[in-house]
Structures are given as structure tokens and as C-alpha cells.
Design a protein around this motif. Structure first.
Motif, PDB file in Angstrom:
ATOM      1  N   SER A  22      -7.211  11.093 -15.211  1.00 45.61           N
ATOM      2  CA  SER A  22      -7.044  11.195 -13.856  1.00 45.61           C
ATOM      3  C   SER A  22      -6.086  10.403 -13.204  1.00 45.61           C
ATOM      4  O   SER A  22      -5.367   9.702 -13.981  1.00 45.61           O
ATOM      5  N   TYR A  23      -5.791  10.760 -11.968  1.00 44.25           N
ATOM      6  CA  TYR A  23      -4.549   9.898 -11.356  1.00 44.25           C
ATOM      7  C   TYR A  23      -4.910   9.487  -9.888  1.00 44.25           C
ATOM      8  O   TYR A  23      -5.428  10.479  -9.099  1.00 44.25           O
ATOM      9  N   ASN A  24      -4.868   8.279  -9.456  1.00 47.38           N
ATOM     10  CA  ASN A  24      -5.111   7.915  -7.878  1.00 47.38           C
ATOM     11  C   ASN A  24      -3.978   8.185  -6.981  1.00 47.38           C
ATOM     12  O   ASN A  24      -3.079   7.614  -6.953  1.00 47.38           O
ATOM     13  N   ALA A  25      -4.374   9.185  -6.428  1.00 43.73           N
ATOM     14  CA  ALA A  25      -3.133   9.954  -5.344  1.00 43.73           C
ATOM     15  C   ALA A  25      -3.835  10.866  -4.552  1.00 43.73           C
ATOM     16  O   ALA A  25      -4.876  11.631  -5.244  1.00 43.73           O
ATOM     17  N   HIS A  74       1.468  28.165  14.098  1.00 41.77           N
ATOM     18  CA  HIS A  74      -0.104  28.776  14.032  1.00 41.77           C
ATOM     19  C   HIS A  74      -0.175  29.698  12.853  1.00 41.77           C
ATOM     20  O   HIS A  74      -1.550  29.657  12.702  1.00 41.77           O
ATOM     21  N   ASN A  75       0.680  30.114  12.320  1.00 39.12           N
ATOM     22  CA  ASN A  75       0.298  31.079  11.343  1.00 39.12           C
ATOM     23  C   ASN A  75       0.524  30.489   9.717  1.00 39.12           C
ATOM     24  O   ASN A  75       0.406  31.029   8.682  1.00 39.12           O
ATOM     25  N   ALA A  76       1.083  29.134   9.787  1.00 40.74           N
ATOM     26  CA  ALA A  76       1.267  28.656   8.429  1.00 40.74           C
ATOM     27  C   ALA A  76       0.071  28.082   7.799  1.00 40.74           C
ATOM     28  O   ALA A  76      -0.953  27.747   8.652  1.00 40.74           O
ATOM     29  N   ARG A  77       0.012  27.887   6.503  1.00 39.58           N
ATOM     30  CA  ARG A  77      -1.349  27.239   5.911  1.00 39.58           C
ATOM     31  C   ARG A  77      -0.742  26.050   5.296  1.00 39.58           C
ATOM     32  O   ARG A  77       0.296  26.143   4.271  1.00 39.58           O
ATOM     33  N   GLY A  78      -1.363  24.973   5.424  1.00 41.81           N
ATOM     34  CA  GLY A  78      -1.103  23.676   4.701  1.00 41.81           C
ATOM     35  C   GLY A  78      -2.187  23.276   3.634  1.00 41.81           C
ATOM     36  O   GLY A  78      -2.836  24.320   3.164  1.00 41.81           O
ATOM     37  N   PHE A  79      -2.319  22.036   3.199  1.00 42.98           N
ATOM     38  CA  PHE A  79      -3.297  21.851   2.107  1.00 42.98           C
ATOM     39  C   PHE A  79      -3.594  20.354   2.326  1.00 42.98           C
ATOM     40  O   PHE A  79      -2.915  19.543   3.019  1.00 42.98           O
ATOM     41  N   LEU A  80      -4.493  19.753   1.592  1.00 42.95           N
ATOM     42  CA  LEU A  80      -5.033  18.661   1.362  1.00 42.95           C
ATOM     43  C   LEU A  80      -5.379  18.433  -0.053  1.00 42.95           C
ATOM     44  O   LEU A  80      -6.172  19.604  -0.427  1.00 42.95           O
ATOM     45  N   SER A  81      -4.844  17.558  -1.032  1.00 42.74           N
ATOM     46  CA  SER A  81      -4.937  17.517  -2.432  1.00 42.74           C
ATOM     47  C   SER A  81      -5.262  16.173  -2.803  1.00 42.74           C
ATOM     48  O   SER A  81      -4.902  15.182  -2.436  1.00 42.74           O
ATOM     49  N   ILE A  82      -6.595  15.925  -3.803  1.00 38.22           N
ATOM     50  CA  ILE A  82      -6.665  14.986  -4.244  1.00 38.22           C
ATOM     51  C   ILE A  82      -6.474  14.822  -5.705  1.00 38.22           C
ATOM     52  O   ILE A  82      -6.950  15.543  -6.496  1.00 38.22           O
ATOM     53  N   GLY A  83      -5.719  13.842  -6.433  1.00 37.10           N
ATOM     54  CA  GLY A  83      -5.468  13.840  -7.766  1.00 37.10           C
ATOM     55  C   GLY A  83      -4.041  13.862  -7.833  1.00 37.10           C
ATOM     56  O   GLY A  83      -3.112  13.476  -7.330  1.00 37.10           O
ATOM     57  N   PRO A  84      -3.667  14.164  -9.180  1.00 35.90           N
ATOM     58  CA  PRO A  84      -2.280  14.619  -9.575  1.00 35.90           C
ATOM     59  C   PRO A  84      -1.505  15.646  -8.762  1.00 35.90           C
ATOM     60  O   PRO A  84      -2.040  16.375  -7.977  1.00 35.90           O
ATOM     61  N   TYR A  85      -0.124  15.430  -8.606  1.00 41.00           N
ATOM     62  CA  TYR A  85       0.625  16.033  -7.700  1.00 41.00           C
ATOM     63  C   TYR A  85       2.085  16.352  -8.283  1.00 41.00           C
ATOM     64  O   TYR A  85       2.451  15.742  -9.222  1.00 41.00           O
ATOM     65  N   THR A 104       9.115   5.831  -0.452  1.00 40.84           N
ATOM     66  CA  THR A 104       9.247   4.554  -0.050  1.00 40.84           C
ATOM     67  C   THR A 104       7.959   3.704  -0.490  1.00 40.84           C
ATOM     68  O   THR A 104       6.991   4.189  -1.015  1.00 40.84           O
ATOM     69  N   ASN A 105       8.256   2.360  -0.389  1.00 51.69           N
ATOM     70  CA  ASN A 105       7.350   1.550  -0.802  1.00 51.69           C
ATOM     71  C   ASN A 105       5.905   1.588  -0.033  1.00 51.69           C
ATOM     72  O   ASN A 105       6.261   1.823   1.390  1.00 51.69           O
ATOM     73  N   LEU A 106       4.855   1.772  -0.581  1.00 55.11           N
ATOM     74  CA  LEU A 106       3.381   1.687  -0.101  1.00 55.11           C
ATOM     75  C   LEU A 106       2.808   0.484  -0.034  1.00 55.11           C
ATOM     76  O   LEU A 106       2.637  -0.099  -1.083  1.00 55.11           O
ATOM     77  N   PHE A 119       0.606  10.274  -1.034  1.00 52.96           N
ATOM     78  CA  PHE A 119      -0.058   8.822  -1.143  1.00 52.96           C
ATOM     79  C   PHE A 119      -0.187   8.430  -2.457  1.00 52.96           C
ATOM     80  O   PHE A 119      -1.453   8.723  -2.991  1.00 52.96           O
ATOM     81  N   ASP A 120       0.637   7.982  -3.407  1.00 59.69           N
ATOM     82  CA  ASP A 120       0.495   7.648  -4.712  1.00 59.69           C
ATOM     83  C   ASP A 120      -0.130   6.285  -4.727  1.00 59.69           C
ATOM     84  O   ASP A 120       0.634   5.373  -4.679  1.00 59.69           O
ATOM     85  N   LEU A 121      -1.262   6.253  -4.803  1.00 56.32           N
ATOM     86  CA  LEU A 121      -2.057   4.872  -4.748  1.00 56.32           C
ATOM     87  C   LEU A 121      -1.732   4.052  -6.062  1.00 56.32           C
ATOM     88  O   LEU A 121      -1.772   2.862  -6.236  1.00 56.32           O
ATOM     89  N   GLN A 122      -1.470   4.818  -7.350  1.00 56.76           N
ATOM     90  CA  GLN A 122      -1.351   4.120  -8.523  1.00 56.76           C
ATOM     91  C   GLN A 122      -0.090   3.456  -8.666  1.00 56.76           C
ATOM     92  O   GLN A 122      -0.029   2.316  -9.204  1.00 56.76           O
TER      93      GLN A 122
END
Length: 433
Positions: free
Chosen positions: A223-226, A235-246, A255-257, A419-422
């Protein structure tokens, strides 16, 4: 496009603007009725819950559908990188009972869930919640129930566990999390009209860390922590939320987190911070008396806040530069003394067609990369009485949380934010949704 090698699939959620034609308000506890039928038909393909921005519930926040309990009820909750412990309003409520919009779903009652468990006072989870909330001790002795927030001797917010559904596709059993730790709040002082909050902060009890930990324990692949999201502005666009590899696309700049805030990172250790270095308008650096002012304080990335809060000298210089640029284009600066949310606004005459491509550009420079804001991110159109205005999403720091700079969600809409936590890196990719 290169995918992180030999890693498990991410959990991916679609994101909609609240005016998207696939969405409609509903007070039903059924997931299908939270959506327009056309959107419900997409779920088998998307294999995910919808995420919406509903200004009728809570202005400027992006909301996610979650299911809790057995049988499951469905609630709209805010996606918040500035919070850790997730919570929803619960029954019974005896003191300060939160009222939320019918569109956010029904109130969760743990007595009706066959899978709900109380968190014991002596449990590790209770100790962690007390540390987060700054509560030295909180326990309902009669039921051995952990209280993580205390406002009266007889009521508080109870810590519990229950089954959390990560998708609306019932056949995906691996996308449900048993024993999800959350706050069952019976005494809430919170002004939002959503049902609660899902925390994405850097802490063991946060939603994102519980999900990643569970996936690592149950999947045979690495797995990957991200996590990443793209909040749509159209209004007509569709975005996303993703947990894991990217996906590591060429357009993704990092940039540095930093985990925490303050010189020793001891303040709010669960938040995500960036180091800002500079700002520019139309390619020209802001005229600040001391360029080192940017490094005086770091900037927190907060998906649950709409505005971006800047240090006073930087805000004043930005206001001056943008006002001069807009004046050259025929836009007059207007004061809104009773509107604290919009500090820098300009009047649009009734016969003016706004050429968005001609508006001033704003750049925010961070360590290693520059966030170049499209005009639609640097300005937003709004109406006050009979006036049509173009307003900037920037405010002075003292207008928000005392002593804190914040990068809000308005300036990053349509960007993929990773957000690449790893690797402790944060990435921006424009025009991603």
C-alpha cells in the motif's frame, strides 16, 4: 503517465459541484435518493460514494457521503484536512443539539445499530482522543463510555466504533471498515448544517489514517500512504477524492509537506503545512517592506476552509497590486464593511462582459514550486443586493484563526492536490477536474 509500481488500487470517490445536474437534495436515508437517478446509475462504474459542494448546507465546503451502522444510514459530512477525529450528530441529545439540513441525511442513533460499540474509558482509543482534544479525563462511569469533549457534568461527546461504508456499491465488501472510531456527538456547538466532519489530519484516529491502516492489514499487495482530491469549480465538472497510490503525471509539481505548525512543530501536530516564499501579480513580485516576512509563519492546507488567510503585510501588498491592475482594466474597488468574507471586491457594471482571461494573474511561490492561479481561482463572481462583484478569496490572517495562515479550497479548485504522506511532499496539478 506512470503509476506507483506494485501497489494496491486506491479507493476513489467522484466529486461533484452542488449544482451538478446529477445531484438533487433529499432528506432520505437511502443512498440512491441522495442522488439524481442519472448519478445513481453511474455508481457501479465509479464504485464510490459521491462528494459534493453544497452551498445550501455549508458555504464553500465539500461534502462526502458516508454510511454508518447496521442497518446503514447515510450522511453528508465535510472533508476536512484541518481536523482529525471524525464525528456526526447522534441521538439522544440532551443539551446542545445540533440541527442540520434535511439534505444531510438523518441523525445517527447508535441504539439502532447492531454493530455499534462504545469505546471503553481505559482503551487506547480513549487516551488518544483525550490527547487530541486536550481533555485530561472524561468517562461515563455507569456505561464505561469514553467522553472526548466535556461541557457539562452530565453530557459530552461519546467515542464509539461502528461499521463505516466506503462505497455505495454493496458488493464491494472490502471497501467497508469495521470498528471505525468516531465521535458520536450529543452536545455540539457547531454552526455548520452538514451532519458532521470526516477528518483527514495526520493522526491515528483520523478517517484517512484508519482507512489506510485497515487497507494495509487486509490487502496482499503493498500500500502507499497518500490521498488526493480535486474539487471542481465548474458546475458540470466531476472531481474526485482518492486514498492510496496516485499517478505521477508530468504536470504534478511538488513542495515540501510539513507535519505540524509553529517553529518547533508542536502546535497542531496533526495539520499539514507549507512554506511560502513569495507572491506575484501579473508576474511582478509584491512590494512588501521585508521579503523575509513570508518565512515568519508557515501556511496550513485546510480543505474545510474556503478563504486563504495571509500575513497582514502580504495581504496589504496583494490588495494594492490587484486594485491597481483592476483599476487599469476599468474595475472599481468597493468596500463591503459588513461582509468579513470578502475583503477585496470590484464592481462589474451591468453592461460589462467579464473577460476572465484578461483579469490579473496571481502566483504563490512555495519551496520547490509555484502555484499559478487561473483567474477563476483568484476571483469569484457574486451578487450583493443589485451589485455584481468580482471578489478575491484572500483575507488578512487576523480575520481567521488567530496567528494562523491558511491555504483554503477556493484557490485550489480544479487542481489535483496530492498529500504524499509517505514521502512528505504535497503536489499541485492544474486543470485536473
Amino acid at each position: 503517465m506512470k503509476q506507483v509500481p506494485r501497489l494496491g488500487r486506491p479507493i476513489r470517490f467522484p466529486v461533484f459541484h452542488w449544482k451538478h445536474p446529477c445531484l438533487q437534495p433529499s432528506d432520505s436515508s437511502s443512498p440512491a435518493q441522495l442522488l439524481h437517478p442519472d448519478a445513481a446509475a453511474l455508481l457501479p462504474e465509479l464504485q464510490a460514494s459521491p462528494v459534493v459542494a453544497d452551498d445550501t448546507i455549508h458555504k464553500g465546503k465539500f461534502l462526502m457521503v458516508i454510511s454508518l451502522g447496521t442497518p446503514a444510514i447515510y450522511n453528508l459530512v465535510t472533508i476536512d484536512t484541518g481536523s482529525t477525529l471524525s464525528w456526526v450528530q447522534c441521538r439522544p441529545c440532551q443539551v446542545t443539539c445540533k440541527t442540520f439540513a434535511a439534505e444531510a441525511g438523518p441523525t445517527f442513533d447508535p441504539r439502532n445499530s447492531t454493530t455499534y460499540q462504545r469505546a471503553a474509558c481505559s482503551s487506547r482509543d480513549c487516551a488518544a482522543a483525550h490527547e487530541l482534544a486536550g481533555v485530561p479525563f472524561g468517562c461515563e462511569q455507569e456505561t464505561d463510555t469514553c467522553l472526548y469533549s466535556l461541557r457539562t457534568p452530565w453530557a459530552g461527546c461519546r467515542l464509539g466504533k461502528d461499521r463505516l461504508g466506503l462505497t455505495l456499491a454493496r458488493e464491494l465488501d472490502d471497501d467497508a471498515l469495521d470498528d471505525f472510531i468516531f465521535g458520536c456527538s450529543e452536545d455540539v456547538r457547531f454552526g455548520g448544517r452538514e451532519a458532521g466532519i470526516v477528518g483527514f489530519g495526520n493522526d491515528r484516529l483520523s478517517f484517512v489514517n484508519q482507512v489506510m491502516t485497515a487497507r494495509q492489514a487486509t490487502t496482499s499487495s503493498n500500500s502507499y500512504n497518500a490521498f488526493s482530491y480535486c474539487f471542481p469549480g465548474d458546475h458540470n465538472a466531476r472531481g474526485f477524492l482518492s486514498i492510496g497510490p496516485y499517478a505521477r503525471d508530468d504536470g504534478l509539481a511538488f513542495t515540501n509537506l510539513v507535519f505540524g505548525y509553529g517553529q518547533d512543530r508542536s502546535r497542531r501536530p496533526f495539520v499539514y503545512s507549507l512554506q511560502q516564499l513569495d507572491m506575484a501579480v501579473d508576474g511582478r513580485r509584491l512590494d512588501v517592506d521585508d521579503p523575509q516576512v513570508y518565512t515568519a509563519q508557515m501556511m496550513i492546507v485546510d480543505s474545510g476552509t474556503q478563504a486563504t488567510f495571509l500575513l497582514a503585510p502580504v495581504f496589504d501588498a496583494l490588495d494594492k497590486a490587484v486594485t491597481a491592475a483592476m483599476s487599469d482594466k476599468g474595475y472599481a474597488r468597493v468596500e463591503l464593511p459588513n461582509d468579513e468574507e470578502h475583503k477585496v471586491c470590484f464592481v462589474v457594471t451591468t453592461d460589462t462582459v467579464v473577460d476572465w482571461s484578461d483579469l490579473p494573474t496571481v502566483e504563490m511561490k512555495f519551496t520547490g514550486t509555484t502555484l499559478k492561479l487561473p483567474p477563476q481561482n483568484a476571483f469569484n463572481e457574486r451578487f450583493v443586493d443589485a451589485d455584481r462583484l468580482l471578489c478575491m478569496p484572500f483575507q488578512p490572517r487576523d480575520a481567521g484563526v488567530s496567528g494562523v495562515q491558511i491555504l483554503g479550497n477556493r484557490v485550489t479548485r480544479s487542481f489535483r492536490v496530492v498529500f504524499d504522506l509517505q514521502a512528505r511532499m504535497l503536489g499541485f496539478q492544474p486543470d485536473a477536474c
